[in-house]
Scaffold this motif. Structure first.
Motif, PDB file in Angstrom:
ATOM      1  N   TRP A   1      -4.262   3.903   9.299  1.00 46.06           N
ATOM      2  CA  TRP A   1      -3.093   4.236   8.479  1.00 46.06           C
ATOM      3  C   TRP A   1      -2.249   5.316   9.139  1.00 46.06           C
ATOM      4  CZ3 TRP A   1      -2.707   1.151   4.269  1.00 46.06           C
ATOM      5  CH2 TRP A   1      -3.872   0.504   3.862  1.00 46.06           C
TER       6      TRP A   1
ATOM      7  N   ARG B   1      -5.540   9.463   5.208  1.00 44.74           N
ATOM      8  CA  ARG B   1      -6.392   8.281   5.299  1.00 44.74           C
ATOM      9  C   ARG B   1      -6.989   8.109   6.685  1.00 44.74           C
ATOM     10  NH1 ARG B   1      -4.981   3.111   1.858  1.00 44.74           N
ATOM     11  NH2 ARG B   1      -3.402   3.910   0.450  1.00 44.74           N
TER      12      ARG B   1
ATOM     13  N   ASP C   1      -0.811   7.496   7.285  1.00 48.53           N
ATOM     14  CA  ASP C   1      -1.062   8.649   6.423  1.00 48.53           C
ATOM     15  C   ASP C   1      -2.236   9.468   6.965  1.00 48.53           C
ATOM     16  OD1 ASP C   1      -1.661  10.413   4.467  1.00 48.53           O
ATOM     17  OD2 ASP C   1      -1.855   8.948   2.861  1.00 48.53           O
TER      18      ASP C   1
ATOM     19  N   SER D   1       0.854  -1.183   0.000  1.00 47.25           N
ATOM     20  CA  SER D   1       0.000   0.000   0.000  1.00 47.25           C
ATOM     21  C   SER D   1       0.891   1.235   0.000  1.00 47.25           C
ATOM     22  CB  SER D   1      -0.868  -0.007   1.249  1.00 47.25           C
ATOM     23  OG  SER D   1      -1.340   1.291   1.506  1.00 47.25           O
TER      24      SER D   1
ATOM     25  N   GLN E   1       0.661   1.040   7.931  1.00 45.05           N
ATOM     26  CA  GLN E   1      -0.483   1.045   8.828  1.00 45.05           C
ATOM     27  C   GLN E   1      -0.090   0.556  10.202  1.00 45.05           C
ATOM     28  OE1 GLN E   1      -2.596  -1.593   5.923  1.00 45.05           O
ATOM     29  NE2 GLN E   1      -3.201  -2.642   7.793  1.00 45.05           N
TER      30      GLN E   1
ATOM     31  N   GLN F   1       5.551   5.257   1.185  1.00 49.43           N
ATOM     32  CA  GLN F   1       5.971   4.803   2.509  1.00 49.43           C
ATOM     33  C   GLN F   1       7.263   5.465   2.990  1.00 49.43           C
ATOM     34  OE1 GLN F   1       4.244   0.219   2.178  1.00 49.43           O
ATOM     35  NE2 GLN F   1       6.364   0.553   2.799  1.00 49.43           N
TER      36      GLN F   1
ATOM     37  N   SER G   1       0.726   3.567   2.035  1.00 52.26           N
ATOM     38  CA  SER G   1       0.939   4.059   3.392  1.00 52.26           C
ATOM     39  C   SER G   1       1.173   2.879   4.318  1.00 52.26           C
ATOM     40  CB  SER G   1      -0.293   4.835   3.883  1.00 52.26           C
ATOM     41  OG  SER G   1      -0.200   5.077   5.272  1.00 52.26           O
TER      42      SER G   1
END
Length: 442
Positions: free
Chosen positions: A261, A266, A263, A59, A63, A119, A61
């Motif tokens: 997340w 998100r 991020d 992904s 998590q 990331q 980001s």
RNA sequence: GGGUCGGUGGGUGAGCGGCUAAUACCACCAGACUGUAAAUCUGGCGCCCGGAAGGGCUACGCAGGUUCGAAUCCUGCCCGGCCCA
């Protein structure tokens, strides 16, 4: 009221000698599951080593689930060791069968490149890449794995791997036992991960790989391979930490909204803060140990205070503050704290308080004159995913405006001018823990 | 390549022509109790319209077909297990 202390990023010890006691510390924090080298503790006390952990770019980001590995690397760094983050740009194209019951969908190159890029910056929030003594390093295994020549690889690397051993790995056994299938591609994953370790051993003198307990087999494959190639018995070692679970045996970070997340786009800092704040009593102290950099004796103090007055939830508030400032910084943490206080502590009045950072929706003021539909409000604020859900919540009597229930039996179905505070806002709540601000502007 | 069994909602996994938006369990959400905790009990858990009753739409690997009616039957394809080659 008891206030959690503000923790600022602590001082990374200088000097080339490591700080002693890391292994004991990890054990005390519940972060040691398996290790391949019984002398690892002593090694870590005597020598500053290079340690690595891999991260899958599934992904764009990171998590919550990536946090323990990441923070563990940071602990090594703070004790004077040098961490390497390996982005699995190469292995991500293969897919690790560990902990998966099904064959993975392969990611295409473009997606992986985007995920790796996403990331990258998140690692810097926890690791120090600018230290003069032991800066963290970030590499992408695509850089060496994609250069491998198939025939050379089979001759030079594949020869060192026994199918019998590979078959006996837990992740492989499970997939075979579950009759869910395992392609050669995924089966080969452990060789690639072993090769990564070997590569880092050669390039950076990396002697330790850490990972979740489900990675133990893969890590050992690397340890074995390095031993074979170099002839050194304890050239490389493995260290795994247990899968962090809640007291009820659940994976962390599961909510109706999905994963949590790092991020902020998100998962907002407010949501992130609230997640930790709502951790159960049974888990809070354990999480303080595993996730934060607070000293263990400091945590003990918090614990005894917390046990005396559990309803003050000092452990949760400390945890929420620590985790939010680690990932989102002090400013966002304070915003999240103020927003939480405004929404939860003031009996439904947001007036005059700094509520920046709380979930908030703004609508034109003239909409409220005719009555602003509550269902609409629930969906707009994100408190309900759909109209259906909003109706359900109303029917169940979960919804309140400014602390006053507005369930089906009250007949109230919209927000009117009288509901607004002087500043044109009202607080709309679903259940006990989900709240948002509705603001009407001119 | 041949045979055979299977692919169902976030997960496990029932259903095997109408009673099925689809049993059960887990996860999740909410109500009661509380402390934005746990345990417990209760309700809910595809989307849209509706206060509700109810109605509509989409969904059981993909594409077609049979039927008044299909997750359920047929055909082809894709994916997986097992057996044979």
């Amino acid at each position: 009221m008891l206030e959690p202390k503000t923790h600022t990023r602590d001082e990374v010890g200088g000097g080339t000698k490591p700080t002693a006691g890391l292994f004991r510390e990890l054990e005390a924090r519940g972060l040691v599951q398996d290790t391949s080298n019984p002398d690892l503790g002593r090694l870590l006390d005597e020598e500053s080593i290079v340690v690595y952990c891999g991260f899958d770019p599934t992904s764009d980001s990171l998590q919550l689930g990536n946090l323990v590995p990441l923070i563990t690397l940071a602990r090594f760094q703070r004790f004077g060791h040098r961490p390497i983050v390996v982005l699995g740009g190469g292995t991500g194209m293969i897919g690790d069968p560990s902990g998966r019951s099904d064959e993975r969908n392969l990611l295409d190159e473009e997606t992986i490149a985007r995920n790796v890029a996403g990331q990258r910056s998140q690692f810097a929030k926890v690791l120090d890449f600018d230290s003069t003594e032991n800066p963290a390093i970030m590499v992408n295994n695509a850089d060496w794995l994609t250069k491998l020549d198939l025939i050379d690889f089979l001759r030079d690397v594949g020869k060192s791997f026994s199918i019998n051993v590979m078959m006996s790995r837990e992740s492989v056994k499970q997939r075979i036992a579950a009759q869910s299938g395992l392609s050669f591609t995924e089966f080969s994953y452990q060789i690639l991960q072993a090769y990564d370790f070997f590569h880092l051993y050669n390039e950076y003198g990396c002697r330790l790989q850490v990972g979740g307990s489900d990675q133990y087999g893969n890590i050992l494959a690397g340890v074995d391979y390095i031993r074979r190639k170099t002839g050194h018995d304890h050239g490389a070692a493995a260290l795994t930490f247990p899968l962090v679970q809640s007291s009820t045996g659940e994976k962390l970070g599961k909510t109706a909204a999905g994963a949590l997340w790092l991020d902020p786009e998100r998962t907002s800092p407010y949501e992130w803060y609230q997640y930790w704040l709502n951790v159960s009593d049974a888990d809070a102290v354990r999480y303080l140990k595993s996730f934060t950099f607070l000293e263990l004796d400091e945590i003990s103090e918090i614990e005894s205070e917390f046990l005396k007055q559990p309803k003050e939830r000092l452990a949760q508030r400390t945890l929420a503050r620590e985790m939010t400032s680690l990932i989102h910084g002090l400013e966002q943490t304070q915003k999240a704290e103020r927003a939480s206080a405004a929404l939860f502590n003031s009996h439904g009045s947001a007036s005059g308080l700094a509520i920046d950072g709380a979930p908030e929706v703004t609508a034109p003021k003239d909409e409220v004159i005719s009555g602003f539909n509550l269902l609409n409000a629930l969906v707009r604020t994100g408190l309900a995913k759909s109209n259906s859900e909003a109706k359900r919540l109303m029917r169940q009597g979960s919804v309140s405006v400014n602390g006053i229930k507005v369930g089906a039996d009250t007949g109230k179905s919209s927000i009117v001018a009288a509901d607004l505070k002087d500043d044109g806002t009202c607080i709309i709540a679903v259940g006990r823990r989900r709240r948002a601000i509705l603001r009407f502007s001119d």
